[in-house]
Motif scaffolding. Structure first.
Motif, PDB file in Angstrom:
ATOM      1  N   LEU A  28      78.947  63.984  21.693  1.00 16.67           N
ATOM      2  CA  LEU A  28      78.481  62.791  20.962  1.00 16.67           C
ATOM      3  C   LEU A  28      79.071  63.278  19.612  1.00 16.67           C
ATOM      4  CD1 LEU A  28      74.631  62.828  22.030  1.00 16.67           C
ATOM      5  CD2 LEU A  28      76.311  61.114  22.348  1.00 16.67           C
ATOM      6  N   VAL A  29      79.141  64.268  19.125  1.00 17.41           N
ATOM      7  CA  VAL A  29      79.624  64.605  17.828  1.00 17.41           C
ATOM      8  C   VAL A  29      81.225  64.157  17.692  1.00 17.41           C
ATOM      9  CG1 VAL A  29      80.243  66.272  16.203  1.00 17.41           C
ATOM     10  CG2 VAL A  29      78.050  66.558  17.027  1.00 17.41           C
ATOM     11  N   SER A  30      81.812  64.584  18.824  1.00 15.90           N
ATOM     12  CA  SER A  30      83.531  64.089  18.839  1.00 15.90           C
ATOM     13  C   SER A  30      83.599  62.807  18.950  1.00 15.90           C
ATOM     14  CB  SER A  30      84.040  64.941  19.787  1.00 15.90           C
ATOM     15  OG  SER A  30      83.463  64.422  21.196  1.00 15.90           O
ATOM     16  N   GLU A  31      82.755  62.054  19.627  1.00 16.40           N
ATOM     17  CA  GLU A  31      82.796  60.521  19.672  1.00 16.40           C
ATOM     18  C   GLU A  31      82.209  59.787  18.470  1.00 16.40           C
ATOM     19  OE1 GLU A  31      81.125  59.317  23.351  1.00 16.40           O
ATOM     20  OE2 GLU A  31      82.747  60.166  24.637  1.00 16.40           O
ATOM     21  N   ASN A  32      81.758  60.475  17.515  1.00 14.80           N
ATOM     22  CA  ASN A  32      80.990  60.079  16.143  1.00 14.80           C
ATOM     23  C   ASN A  32      79.850  59.306  16.402  1.00 14.80           C
ATOM     24  OD1 ASN A  32      81.188  60.323  13.534  1.00 14.80           O
ATOM     25  ND2 ASN A  32      82.275  58.264  13.194  1.00 14.80           N
ATOM     26  N   TYR A  33      79.082  59.483  17.541  1.00 16.87           N
ATOM     27  CA  TYR A  33      77.752  59.061  17.644  1.00 16.87           C
ATOM     28  C   TYR A  33      76.493  59.778  16.964  1.00 16.87           C
ATOM     29  CZ  TYR A  33      79.057  55.693  21.506  1.00 16.87           C
ATOM     30  OH  TYR A  33      79.438  54.786  22.403  1.00 16.87           O
ATOM     31  N   LEU A  34      77.177  61.207  16.731  1.00 15.50           N
ATOM     32  CA  LEU A  34      76.113  61.824  16.084  1.00 15.50           C
ATOM     33  C   LEU A  34      76.801  62.619  14.758  1.00 15.50           C
ATOM     34  CD1 LEU A  34      73.365  63.125  16.380  1.00 15.50           C
ATOM     35  CD2 LEU A  34      74.199  64.867  18.023  1.00 15.50           C
ATOM     36  N   ASN A  35      76.052  62.250  13.736  1.00 13.82           N
ATOM     37  CA  ASN A  35      76.666  62.994  12.372  1.00 13.82           C
ATOM     38  C   ASN A  35      75.632  63.136  11.349  1.00 13.82           C
ATOM     39  OD1 ASN A  35      78.082  62.948   9.923  1.00 13.82           O
ATOM     40  ND2 ASN A  35      79.592  61.534  10.523  1.00 13.82           N
ATOM     41  N   GLU A  36      75.384  64.569  11.180  1.00 15.95           N
ATOM     42  CA  GLU A  36      74.354  65.049  10.081  1.00 15.95           C
ATOM     43  C   GLU A  36      74.589  64.254   8.726  1.00 15.95           C
ATOM     44  OE1 GLU A  36      71.795  67.696  10.536  1.00 15.95           O
ATOM     45  OE2 GLU A  36      71.910  67.125  12.590  1.00 15.95           O
ATOM     46  N   THR A  37      75.700  64.296   8.345  1.00 17.01           N
ATOM     47  CA  THR A  37      76.002  63.715   7.109  1.00 17.01           C
ATOM     48  C   THR A  37      75.483  62.290   6.728  1.00 17.01           C
ATOM     49  OG1 THR A  37      77.690  65.323   6.697  1.00 17.01           O
ATOM     50  CG2 THR A  37      77.245  63.511   5.087  1.00 17.01           C
ATOM     51  N   ARG A  38      75.944  61.670   7.869  1.00 14.57           N
ATOM     52  CA  ARG A  38      75.662  60.065   7.756  1.00 14.57           C
ATOM     53  C   ARG A  38      73.907  59.933   7.992  1.00 14.57           C
ATOM     54  NH1 ARG A  38      78.978  57.958  12.260  1.00 14.57           N
ATOM     55  NH2 ARG A  38      77.331  58.437  13.480  1.00 14.57           N
ATOM     56  N   PHE A  39      73.546  60.637   8.904  1.00 22.07           N
ATOM     57  CA  PHE A  39      72.146  60.647   9.220  1.00 22.07           C
ATOM     58  C   PHE A  39      71.223  60.830   7.760  1.00 22.07           C
ATOM     59  CE2 PHE A  39      68.099  63.078   9.716  1.00 22.07           C
ATOM     60  CZ  PHE A  39      67.206  62.316  10.357  1.00 22.07           C
ATOM     61  N   ALA A  40      71.555  62.097   7.154  1.00 26.67           N
ATOM     62  CA  ALA A  40      71.147  62.407   6.028  1.00 26.67           C
ATOM     63  C   ALA A  40      71.131  61.442   4.881  1.00 26.67           C
ATOM     64  CB  ALA A  40      71.523  63.746   5.168  1.00 26.67           C
ATOM     65  N   GLN A  41      72.109  60.662   4.666  1.00 29.71           N
ATOM     66  CA  GLN A  41      72.311  59.941   3.458  1.00 29.71           C
ATOM     67  C   GLN A  41      71.640  58.544   4.257  1.00 29.71           C
ATOM     68  OE1 GLN A  41      76.679  59.513   3.526  1.00 29.71           O
ATOM     69  NE2 GLN A  41      77.095  60.929   1.922  1.00 29.71           N
ATOM     70  N   GLN A  42      71.485  58.058   5.424  1.00 29.53           N
ATOM     71  CA  GLN A  42      70.763  56.826   5.847  1.00 29.53           C
ATOM     72  C   GLN A  42      69.245  57.268   5.677  1.00 29.53           C
ATOM     73  OE1 GLN A  42      71.673  53.895   6.839  1.00 29.53           O
ATOM     74  NE2 GLN A  42      73.733  54.367   6.202  1.00 29.53           N
ATOM     75  N   PHE A  43      68.779  58.569   5.967  1.00 31.98           N
ATOM     76  CA  PHE A  43      67.462  58.907   5.821  1.00 31.98           C
ATOM     77  C   PHE A  43      66.871  58.863   4.463  1.00 31.98           C
ATOM     78  CE2 PHE A  43      63.940  61.836   5.581  1.00 31.98           C
ATOM     79  CZ  PHE A  43      63.239  61.493   6.662  1.00 31.98           C
ATOM     80  N   ALA A  44      67.806  59.497   3.716  1.00 32.11           N
ATOM     81  CA  ALA A  44      67.495  59.407   2.190  1.00 32.11           C
ATOM     82  C   ALA A  44      67.367  57.988   1.489  1.00 32.11           C
ATOM     83  CB  ALA A  44      68.451  60.261   1.259  1.00 32.11           C
TER      84      ALA A  44
END
Length: 144
Positions: free
Chosen positions: A83-99
């Motif tokens: 999921l990370v390699s296919e860019n479905y899962l990205n912690e940085t993107r999640f944190a920015q969207q969440f914030a």
């Protein structure tokens, strides 16, 4: 003395509870999930692609979902890596969207956003990067 096993079925009938008495007279209870679907790695990966495409998820959310699906640790690591390699899962993107979402919609402050991201296991680097995306002028306007 023989061990006795008593079986009861919960109201939802998805869990079967077993209670047994040991030789020392102690009793213990455990349950077995009945009707639990067993997923292959490919099925679980497909299901989690949809899960992550619906909205941004953190690694903890995906691990919890895999745990509820009954996946073993090796398969979970393999699925998360894919999921990370296919860019479905990205912690940085999640944190920015969440914030940005919690700030603009729920009017949360920086401290609460940091705390919630820490609880979700996001790295300090990603948390600080996400907090910096909140504009100072807009933050002061919402606070006052």
């Amino acid at each position: 003395m023989r061990t006795r096993i008593y079986t009861t079925v919960s109201l939802m009938e998805k869990e079967k509870w077993f209670t047994y008495k040991t030789k020392s007279g102690l009793s213990a209870a455990f349950f077995i999930l009945a009707n639990m679907k067993i997923y292959t790695v490919a099925e679980a990966l497909d299901k989690l692609r949809n899960y992550c495409a619906y909205q941004e998820r953190c690694h903890k959310d995906v691990k919890d979902k895999l745990r509820t699906m009954g996946m073993i640790a090796q398969a979970s690591d393999q699925i998360i890596g894919t999921l990370v390699s296919e860019n479905y899962l990205n912690e940085t993107r999640f944190a920015q969207q969440f914030a940005s979402g919690k700030f603009s919609i729920k009017h949360w402050g920086k401290v609460r956003i940091k705390r919630e991201l820490n609880i979700r296991g996001v790295s300090d680097y990603d948390i600080n990067k996400a907090i910096k995306t909140i504009e100072a002028g807009a933050y002061l306007d919402k606070i006052h």
